[in-house]
Motif scaffolding. Sequence first.
Motif, short mmCIF file in Angstrom:
data_model
loop_
_atom_site.label_atom_id
_atom_site.label_comp_id
_atom_site.label_asym_id
_atom_site.label_seq_id
_atom_site.Cartn_x
_atom_site.Cartn_y
_atom_site.Cartn_z
N SER A 148 0.00 7.91 -19.01
CA SER A 148 1.39 8.15 -19.38
C SER A 148 2.20 8.51 -18.13
N SER A 149 2.14 7.62 -17.13
CA SER A 149 2.89 7.86 -15.90
C SER A 149 4.32 7.36 -16.06
N THR A 150 5.27 8.27 -15.95
CA THR A 150 6.66 7.86 -16.02
C THR A 150 7.10 7.35 -14.65
N LEU A 151 8.30 6.78 -14.60
CA LEU A 151 8.79 6.19 -13.36
C LEU A 151 8.80 7.19 -12.19
N PRO A 152 9.34 8.42 -12.37
CA PRO A 152 9.31 9.35 -11.24
C PRO A 152 7.90 9.63 -10.71
N ILE A 153 6.91 9.66 -11.59
CA ILE A 153 5.54 9.93 -11.13
C ILE A 153 5.06 8.78 -10.25
N VAL A 154 5.34 7.54 -10.67
CA VAL A 154 4.94 6.38 -9.87
C VAL A 154 5.70 6.36 -8.54
N ILE A 155 7.01 6.61 -8.61
CA ILE A 155 7.80 6.61 -7.37
C ILE A 155 7.27 7.67 -6.40
N PHE A 156 7.01 8.86 -6.94
CA PHE A 156 6.57 9.96 -6.07
C PHE A 156 5.26 9.61 -5.37
N SER A 157 4.34 9.01 -6.11
CA SER A 157 3.05 8.70 -5.47
C SER A 157 3.23 7.63 -4.39
N LYS A 158 4.20 6.73 -4.57
CA LYS A 158 4.48 5.72 -3.53
C LYS A 158 5.19 6.33 -2.32
N VAL A 159 6.21 7.17 -2.63
CA VAL A 159 7.08 7.71 -1.59
C VAL A 159 6.33 8.68 -0.69
N ARG A 160 5.33 9.34 -1.25
CA ARG A 160 4.54 10.30 -0.48
C ARG A 160 3.88 9.64 0.71
N LEU A 161 3.59 8.34 0.57
CA LEU A 161 2.92 7.60 1.65
C LEU A 161 3.91 7.13 2.70
N GLY A 162 5.20 7.33 2.48
CA GLY A 162 6.20 6.92 3.47
C GLY A 162 7.25 6.04 2.83
N VAL A 163 8.22 5.59 3.66
CA VAL A 163 9.30 4.77 3.12
C VAL A 163 8.77 3.37 2.80
N SER A 164 9.26 2.81 1.69
CA SER A 164 8.88 1.43 1.39
C SER A 164 10.11 0.72 0.85
N PRO A 165 10.35 -0.52 1.32
CA PRO A 165 11.62 -1.18 1.03
C PRO A 165 11.84 -1.49 -0.44
N ASP A 166 10.75 -1.72 -1.22
CA ASP A 166 11.02 -2.02 -2.63
C ASP A 166 11.54 -0.80 -3.38
#
Lengths: 280, 297
Positions: free
Chosen positions: A220-238
């Motif tokens: 039950s991962s909401t959008l902010p949870i997915v974004i946060f896990s991506k953003v933690r690794l650094g900036v990404s253009p998508d």
Amino acid sequence: MIGRRSFLITTLMSFGFAFLYIPILSLIVYSFNESRLVTVWAGFSTKWYAELFQNEQLLNAAKLSLEVAAINATGAVILGTLAGFALSRFRRFRGRTLMTGMTSAPLVMPEVITGLSMLLLFVAMEQAFGWPAGRGVTTITIAHITFSMAYVTVVIQSRLASLDVSLEEAAMDLGARPWKVFMVITLPIIFPAILAGWLLAFTLSWDDLVITSFVSGPGSSTLPIVIFSKVRLGVSPDINALATIMVGIVAIGVVATGLYLQHQERRRERDVQAALANHG
Amino acid sequence: MRPVVAGRWAVISLPYLWLLLFFLVPFVIVFKISLSDIRLGMPPYQPMLQWVEAQMVSIQINLGNYAFLFEDPLYRNAYLHSLSTAAVSTFLCLLIGYPMAYGIARTDKSWRNLLLMLVMLPFWTSFLLRVYAWIGILKNNGLINNLLMGMGLIDQPIVMLQTDFAVYIGIVYSYLPFMVLPLYATLEKQDITLLEAAADLGCHPVRAFLAITLPLSMPGVVAGSLLVFIPAVGEFVIPALLGGPDTLMIGKVLWNEFFQNRDWPVASAVAIAMLLLLVVPIMLFQLAQGRQAGGHP
């Protein structure tokens, strides 16, 4: 000079607005950047948008977030309107102070505390009655309603406070039952506030990371949870592309709602004046 | 009159019961668990009440978690650092927000709503993404450093990301609308004739501001500052994204205690201690809210 802005104030004000908008503009500009290195400009491209719409994980998370946000906003508006009505129309009832406290504390309560306490409640409830079984959409929605209804309460309460009670009293004097008074007089007048409250609750839920992280379960991962896990690794253009789309939708939504509310307000003022003119 | 009483009861009790169950009771549970011992299993804490024999209940209270908070300097430093970070950020927010609110309140009426909408707009867009935007601006090969190096002002990038400075920027940026709106509400209501009278009597505008405008806007200053300060103390996302690995903020400590160490009792004790720190500011905020909401006849 009094009543007008001085040069200094205008400068400081412009600085403040620049501070608010430069980061958002930078997100938008770099979402059209060809290069993966977000801060080096390598030409115009929309490829990150294409990539975004192929990202199953993000799309599923967005769908789940929309669902939770819509249910939450509806629940929060119902409970928040009742609470706002009770607090502004019933001057005296047992436990009024406690209710005032419980509707204003969530506005400032640090999210980690709210998140932890909600999770511990759900775990204790599951142990005691077997419900809610595990954590997922249900627990996320309950947690969101609880903190966002406080915002709705404030919006409704301040609208009711500025509402002329004599309209409601007049209807009562003419023999209308309280329920009818609410449906025919109060509800139409406070409708813009209810709409604003719904949108506010929707946004708060759509955006929440911390409380959701505590009360969500596997799958039950909401959008902010997915974004946060991506953003933690650094900036990404998508993610920049996603941000640009969200800013666009919000800008259109806010401007449209603003215009609608302004229109309503003008019509209301005209109606009041017309009514007064007829009496005079 | 019977249905009226029933209706009134329903209007009050529905939100009331919801808040009791989902807002108040959870704090009692957090307190209870902060007094229990960690164990392996799910849930990872010892029950406080245990049926020892048929009628005997043994109550186990463990103050060890709180003692642990006092003994380990990590927690003390995290609390102190959170308080100072929140205080500095609140002050910076006031410095930037006050001229904005003042400027908007002194703008022509037709433009005011537009400017207010511009203050609110960022608040409606994702908080997470707005904090994320600052990574691209502040990092070593980010916008600011590229700009300064391009202009030849610096040869080495200035390290800004993963510092306290970045956390201040993040908090000020995210919470600025919460400062501007209450300030605007008090400044907009102010009677302009007071300033005119002061000017007629030969008062310098700066003195008039300090003697009239500022004191009259104090309710807005207090409300705005509390709206920024209290959530900032427990902030997690901003220090996690913009702060360094050694940026100690209590929200981050609680998060790690819960998600990484899976120590629910200590996480609960951290939460209760944070609440105790914030009880006074929260009470002040409630007072300000109550006064504002109760202002109608």
